[in-house]
Design an enzyme around this catalytic site. Structure first.
Site, PDB file in Angstrom:
ATOM      1  N   GLU A   1      35.563  33.668  52.718  1.00 17.97           N
ATOM      2  CA  GLU A   1      36.166  33.018  51.553  1.00 17.97           C
ATOM      3  C   GLU A   1      35.588  31.609  51.380  1.00 17.97           C
ATOM      4  O   GLU A   1      35.654  30.797  52.283  1.00 17.97           O
ATOM      5  CB  GLU A   1      37.691  32.929  51.740  1.00 17.97           C
ATOM      6  CG  GLU A   1      38.388  34.270  51.966  1.00 17.97           C
ATOM      7  CD  GLU A   1      38.444  35.144  50.710  1.00 17.97           C
ATOM      8  OE1 GLU A   1      38.083  34.665  49.619  1.00 17.97           O
ATOM      9  OE2 GLU A   1      38.856  36.316  50.841  1.00 17.97           O
TER      10      GLU A   1
ATOM     11  N   HIS B   1      38.576  36.875  56.111  1.00 14.99           N
ATOM     12  CA  HIS B   1      39.493  38.016  56.015  1.00 14.99           C
ATOM     13  C   HIS B   1      38.938  39.167  56.849  1.00 14.99           C
ATOM     14  O   HIS B   1      37.753  39.483  56.745  1.00 14.99           O
ATOM     15  CB  HIS B   1      39.617  38.471  54.553  1.00 14.99           C
ATOM     16  CG  HIS B   1      40.834  37.913  53.882  1.00 14.99           C
ATOM     17  ND1 HIS B   1      40.752  37.164  52.715  1.00 14.99           N
ATOM     18  CD2 HIS B   1      42.155  37.994  54.196  1.00 14.99           C
ATOM     19  CE1 HIS B   1      41.991  36.820  52.356  1.00 14.99           C
ATOM     20  NE2 HIS B   1      42.854  37.301  53.241  1.00 14.99           N
TER      21      HIS B   1
ATOM     22  N   CYS C   1      47.486  33.604  52.850  1.00 14.97           N
ATOM     23  CA  CYS C   1      46.110  33.312  53.290  1.00 14.97           C
ATOM     24  C   CYS C   1      45.502  32.201  52.445  1.00 14.97           C
ATOM     25  O   CYS C   1      45.032  31.187  52.956  1.00 14.97           O
ATOM     26  CB  CYS C   1      45.233  34.559  53.174  1.00 14.97           C
ATOM     27  SG  CYS C   1      45.680  35.837  54.359  1.00 14.97           S
TER      28      CYS C   1
END
Length: 196
Positions: free
Chosen positions: A82, A163, A144
């Protein structure tokens, strides 16, 4: 010695064992070489509590890098890197039935914050046998994403979020720990280059 901090999440919904925490514990067993002091923490799937813990990490420990690992239930055999965290849109309720005030992480904070780690460079230079790695610019507006944004905000971008898929016969905790080790060593190398 540089301190690096890692977090995984506790159980939520049907996931009584959260692969993110299992992966982080495995990573901690493996270590990251002798000049990295590696600390780990399990965060609850609760907005306010996760935020408090993350603030505490940055204010008291000031690590070189903090890496948060989360479970992406939709990804069966994917590791997702991410790039950024978003401030708004947190409508979904956490494990305690709450969502944040104003549905945002930091009132008046920037819309999104990018990690100082260039995930694209990382992604280009890394490959792990047995699993695909992809890039993402949307961490999903749940705990998250919320944790990531908070960490980027308080850590001036020196945070990363990965993730991982749920545990399965193919994707074991050991495998995830090893994969994290490979990815994070490359991240730390990037941190080193930025410092010089």
């Amino acid at each position: 010695n540089h301190l690096s901090f890692f977090s995984g999440f506790g159980p939520f919904r049907q996931y009584l064992v959260n692969s993110s925490w299992e992966a982080v514990k495995e990573l901690s067993k493996r270590g990251l070489g002798e000049n990295i002091d590696l600390r780990i923490m399990q965060l609850p799937v609760v907005y306010q509590k996760a935020k408090e813990q993350v603030c505490k990490i940055w204010t008291t420990l000031q690590p070189l890098l903090t890496v948060h690992v989360g479970l992406a239930s939709s990804a069966t055999a994917l590791i997702i890197l991410e790039q950024c965290g978003r401030n708004k849109g947190y409508q979904e309720r956490d494990a305690c039935g709450f969502h944040p005030e104003g549905a945002c992480c930091v009132l008046g904070g920037p819309e999104k914050i990018e990690s100082t780690i260039n995930m694209k460079t990382l992604w280009k230079n890394i490959s792990v046998e047995g699993i695909d790695i992809i890039l993402s610019r949307d961490a999903g507006r749940y705990i998250c994403d919320y944790t990531y944004y908070t960490s980027l905000y308080y850590g001036y971008g020196r945070a990363a979020f990965i993730h991982v898929p749920p545990l399965s016969e193919l994707v074991t905790a050991e495998f995830l720990g090893k994969t994290l080790q490979t990815i994070i060593l490359a991240m730390l190398e990037q941190c080193g280059e930025q410092r010089e």
